[in-house]
Write an enzyme that holds these catalytic residues in place. Structure first.
Site, mmCIF file in Angstrom:
data_model
loop_
_atom_site.group_PDB
_atom_site.id
_atom_site.type_symbol
_atom_site.label_atom_id
_atom_site.label_comp_id
_atom_site.label_asym_id
_atom_site.label_seq_id
_atom_site.Cartn_x
_atom_site.Cartn_y
_atom_site.Cartn_z
ATOM 1 N N LYS A 267 6.528 -8.359 -8.607
ATOM 2 C CA LYS A 267 5.623 -7.201 -8.581
ATOM 3 C C LYS A 267 5.229 -6.855 -10.016
ATOM 4 O O LYS A 267 6.080 -6.608 -10.865
ATOM 5 C CB LYS A 267 6.324 -6.015 -7.906
ATOM 6 C CG LYS A 267 5.533 -4.698 -7.972
ATOM 7 C CD LYS A 267 6.217 -3.579 -7.171
ATOM 8 C CE LYS A 267 5.535 -2.231 -7.399
ATOM 9 N NZ LYS A 267 6.174 -1.124 -6.669
ATOM 10 N N ASP A 272 2.499 2.719 -12.235
ATOM 11 C CA ASP A 272 2.361 3.235 -10.872
ATOM 12 C C ASP A 272 2.385 4.761 -10.897
ATOM 13 O O ASP A 272 3.440 5.383 -10.957
ATOM 14 C CB ASP A 272 3.513 2.690 -9.997
ATOM 15 C CG ASP A 272 3.449 3.240 -8.575
ATOM 16 O OD1 ASP A 272 2.399 3.802 -8.188
ATOM 17 O OD2 ASP A 272 4.459 3.091 -7.852
ATOM 18 N N LYS A 279 2.452 10.799 -7.676
ATOM 19 C CA LYS A 279 3.880 11.096 -7.845
ATOM 20 C C LYS A 279 4.061 12.400 -8.618
ATOM 21 O O LYS A 279 3.185 12.774 -9.396
ATOM 22 C CB LYS A 279 4.533 9.980 -8.686
ATOM 23 C CG LYS A 279 4.678 8.652 -7.990
ATOM 24 C CD LYS A 279 5.376 7.657 -8.907
ATOM 25 C CE LYS A 279 5.531 6.307 -8.247
ATOM 26 N NZ LYS A 279 6.435 6.310 -7.082
ATOM 27 N N ASP A 290 7.272 -0.573 -13.609
ATOM 28 C CA ASP A 290 7.043 -1.040 -12.243
ATOM 29 C C ASP A 290 6.563 -2.506 -12.217
ATOM 30 O O ASP A 290 6.247 -3.033 -11.160
ATOM 31 C CB ASP A 290 6.046 -0.102 -11.536
ATOM 32 C CG ASP A 290 6.280 0.009 -10.037
ATOM 33 O OD1 ASP A 290 7.390 -0.329 -9.583
ATOM 34 O OD2 ASP A 290 5.350 0.424 -9.319
ATOM 35 N N ASP A 349 0.970 5.407 -2.561
ATOM 36 C CA ASP A 349 2.116 5.132 -3.436
ATOM 37 C C ASP A 349 2.970 3.971 -2.909
ATOM 38 O O ASP A 349 3.855 3.497 -3.601
ATOM 39 C CB ASP A 349 2.955 6.409 -3.581
ATOM 40 C CG ASP A 349 3.898 6.350 -4.776
ATOM 41 O OD1 ASP A 349 3.756 5.417 -5.592
ATOM 42 O OD2 ASP A 349 4.759 7.239 -4.887
ATOM 43 N N GLU A 351 2.230 0.956 -2.824
ATOM 44 C CA GLU A 351 1.263 -0.053 -3.271
ATOM 45 C C GLU A 351 1.905 -1.411 -3.520
ATOM 46 O O GLU A 351 1.239 -2.438 -3.452
ATOM 47 C CB GLU A 351 0.561 0.443 -4.550
ATOM 48 C CG GLU A 351 1.316 0.200 -5.859
ATOM 49 C CD GLU A 351 2.669 0.882 -5.958
ATOM 50 O OE1 GLU A 351 2.862 1.897 -5.270
ATOM 51 O OE2 GLU A 351 3.539 0.386 -6.693
ATOM 52 N N ARG A 353 4.056 -3.181 -1.820
ATOM 53 C CA ARG A 353 4.033 -4.097 -0.676
ATOM 54 C C ARG A 353 2.629 -4.621 -0.419
ATOM 55 O O ARG A 353 2.462 -5.713 0.130
ATOM 56 C CB ARG A 353 4.638 -3.408 0.560
ATOM 57 C CG ARG A 353 3.883 -2.220 1.061
ATOM 58 C CD ARG A 353 4.733 -1.344 1.964
ATOM 59 N NE ARG A 353 5.616 -0.468 1.190
ATOM 60 C CZ ARG A 353 6.485 0.378 1.715
ATOM 61 N NH1 ARG A 353 6.619 0.452 3.034
ATOM 62 N NH2 ARG A 353 7.238 1.139 0.949
HETATM 63 N N1 BES Z 1 7.413 1.783 -7.623
HETATM 64 C C1 BES Z 1 7.766 2.670 -6.580
HETATM 65 C C2 BES Z 1 9.248 2.646 -6.238
HETATM 66 C C3 BES Z 1 10.182 3.097 -7.323
HETATM 67 C C4 BES Z 1 10.500 4.427 -7.451
HETATM 68 C C5 BES Z 1 10.745 2.176 -8.170
HETATM 69 C C6 BES Z 1 11.368 4.825 -8.446
HETATM 70 C C7 BES Z 1 11.603 2.576 -9.156
HETATM 71 C C8 BES Z 1 11.929 3.898 -9.303
HETATM 72 C C9 BES Z 1 7.005 2.316 -5.330
HETATM 73 O O1 BES Z 1 5.716 1.870 -5.531
HETATM 74 C C10 BES Z 1 6.899 3.564 -4.514
HETATM 75 O O2 BES Z 1 6.283 4.472 -4.965
HETATM 76 N N2 BES Z 1 7.508 3.577 -3.338
HETATM 77 C C11 BES Z 1 7.495 4.705 -2.493
HETATM 78 C C12 BES Z 1 7.251 4.246 -1.080
HETATM 79 C C13 BES Z 1 6.988 5.361 -0.121
HETATM 80 C C14 BES Z 1 5.671 6.036 -0.434
HETATM 81 C C15 BES Z 1 6.991 4.788 1.270
HETATM 82 C C16 BES Z 1 8.826 5.417 -2.601
HETATM 83 O O3 BES Z 1 9.855 4.739 -2.682
HETATM 84 O O4 BES Z 1 8.827 6.639 -2.652
HETATM 85 ZN ZN ZN Z 2 5.377 0.946 -7.336
HETATM 86 MN MN MN Z 3 4.353 3.468 -5.705
#
Ligand code: BES
Ligand code: ZN
Ligand code: MN
Length: 498
Positions: A267, A272, A279, A290, A349, A351, A353
């Site tokens: 990734k 992000d 966020k 990220d 968010d 993104e 996947r």
């Molecule tokens: N990059 C983030 C996940 C993340 C969060 C990695 C904190 C490292 C530290 C990812 O893109 C994300 O935002 N995931 C969301 C998914 C949700 C919206 C289903 C999450 O984990 O909140």
């Molecule tokens: Zn992310």
């Molecule tokens: Mn995200």
């Protein structure tokens, strides 16, 4: 820092400091530590008797030799309990010892081969762990700090062995340790770099430079080519940013050309923000990391090339920013991935996947097998496993076990989470084939279940490094900031496949 193997007597080294060791509970040290103790007139035995040296893991005792030896100092490193001793104990104590001596301004250091005596560790592996722990532990990222550092660097680390016949074995270990640790530090550099210095274009440039330097092939696909390939999910994420997305492809060819290449997918979200589903600002700066999965893949390919491994490996890194620009993806939008599947974006968010979906489709189109993807994918994985271990999920138990084992060898902990069919239910959409979030419960698993729709029947393991990519505290050779996690696991996995 140079790491050298020298044959000689540890008690006669002309250096700034000599490192010896002690297991917990040992009262009368033998081997090299015993010899140094004798040279010091029994100082170590005395300190043990007085309870000042216990041999606990990470314990460091400084003894000034005051003319009794040619070295100015002796450092006694505690190895902990002998039955808990592993290669990771060696990495840990070397990181501690080296950081301690750097602070004292020591330039030349000599160490014994920890664990090769009563520890019962293979000499080559011990030398590798010594080298890894030292190089990883001494890592710093000061590129954007204009003030001179307070301490200089250690210039030279000598690994001292009496037995001349073991020298080439030890040198082999040093060379392996150096390749792995330097690749990890290279990934750390990319990840620690702020997002304004590490855009998708910058990442592509780094990959092209690595390719030139280490003899790899590298191609970078531009937006137009992604469009032609039908990478609608990746392009959907990219459309909210002014930075053009890049799809980085790196090839290493060292194996049988008739065999499919191992596919490593990382990734590469260089920032992000969450997009329109933005966020909270707290800790949003960490999202410059990220792209840690992508950095791990580039660094792993560099190391695999240095090892001249007899295997074919292809790295794929979809790189983009996720920003809420005027053209950004909106909740409710529907995208079409490269394999024709439609995706309802309920949360912009989620993104990672989306971009991985297209990368996995592309990996299958290239015929890569097996596949490992590495991604800072879900906060849910961080919640489930903390910052201690990486989550693994996949469609092939045998392969997952191999990945876990490759992690164990490198001191990277990985724990498997299940991918039961029942979790698929949560990803069902009313308006498209699938939606990009499965709700609150089991978030790491539903994200992986989403990816499974794109890796299909290719043997595949997904590593969620959201909890492990970044460290808020210093822990031996894991420093604050980027950890460079997964680099050594990926390399060990590839080497084991040869
Ligand atoms: N990059 C983030 C996940 C993340 C969060 C990695 C904190 C490292 C530290 C990812 O893109 C994300 O935002 N995931 C969301 C998914 C949700 C919206 C289903 C999450 O984990 O909140
Ligand atoms: Zn992310
Ligand atoms: Mn995200």
């Amino acid at each position: 820092m140079e790491v050298k193997v020298v044959s000689g007597d540890i008690t006669r080294m002309k250096v700034g400091a000599v490192m010896v060791n002690l297991f917990e509970g040992v009262e009368h040290p033998g081997g090299a530590t015993g010899a140094v103790d004798q040279a010091l007139g029994g100082a170590i035995t005395k300190l043990i008797a007085e309870g000042e040296i216990k041999g606990k893991l990470n314990e460091i005792t400084l003894i000034h030799t005051l003319g009794k030896m040619e070295t100015e100092r002796v450092l006694v490193l505690g190895l902990g309990k002998q039955d808990k001793f592993t290669l990771d104990s060696i990495r840990t104590v070397m990181a501690g010892g080296c950081k301690f001596l750097r602070k004292l301004g020591v330039k030349r250091v000599a160490t014994v081969v920890h664990g090769a005596g009563i520890g019962g560790v293979d000499a080559e592996k011990a030398a590798q762990a010594i080298t890894e722990g030292s190089i990883l532990g001494l890592y710093t990222f000061r590129k954007h700090i204009t003030k001179e550092p307070e301490n200089g660097e250690i210039d030279e680390l000598l690994i001292v062995e009496r037995d001349e016949s073991r020298r080439s074995t030890l040198e082999q270990g040093v060379s392996r340790g150096r390749i792995l640790a330097e690749a990890t530090n290279f990934a750390r550099d990319m990840i620690n770099e702020p997002a304004n210095y590490m855009t998708p274009s910058d990442m592509a440039e780094v990959a092209l430079n690595v390719a030139t330097r280490y003899g790899l092939e590298c191609t970078v696909l531009e937006r137009e080519e992604m469009k032609n390939l039908g990478m609608g999910a990746l392009l959907g994420v990219a459309q909210g940013s002014k930075q053009p997305p890049k799809f980085i492809i790196i090839n290493y060819r060292g194996g049988d050309s008739a065999k499919p290449a191992l596919g490593l997918v990382g990734k590469g979200l260089t920032f992000d923000s969450g997009g329109i589903s933005i966020k909270p600002s707290e800790a949003m700066d960490e999202m410059k990391g990220d792209m840690s999965g992508g950095a791990a893949v580039i660094a792993a390919l560099r190391a695999i090339a240095e090892f001249k491994a007899k295997i074919n490996v292809t790295g794929l890194i979809p790189a983009t920013e996720n920003l809420p620009g005027g053209a950004a993806l909106k909740p409710g939008d529907v995208l079409k991935a490269m394999n024709g599947k439609t995706i309802e974006v309920v949360n912009t968010d989620a993104e990672g996947r989306l971009i991985l979906a297209d990368a996995l489709c592309y990996a299958r189109k290239l015929g890569l097998s097996p596949l490992i993807d590495v991604a800072t994918l879900t906060g849910a994985c961080h919640v489930a496993l903390g910052d201690v271990c990486t989550g693994a999920m996949g469609n092939n138990r045998e392969m997952i076990n191999k990945v876990i084992k490759a992690g164990e060898e490198s001191g990277e902990k990985i724990w498997q989470l299940p991918l039961f069919e029942e979790y698929k239910e949560q990803n069902k959409s009313d308006v498209a084939d699938i939606k990009n979030t499965g709700g609150r419960w089991g978030g790491a698993i539903t994200a992986a279940q989403f990816l499974a729709e794109f890796s299909q029947d290719t043997p595949w393991t997904h590593l969620d490094i959201a909890g492990t990519f970044f460290s808020s505290k210093e822990r031996a050779y894991i420093l604050k900031g980027a950890t460079g996690v997964a680099v050594r696991t990926l390399v060990n996995f590839a080497l084991a496949e040869t």
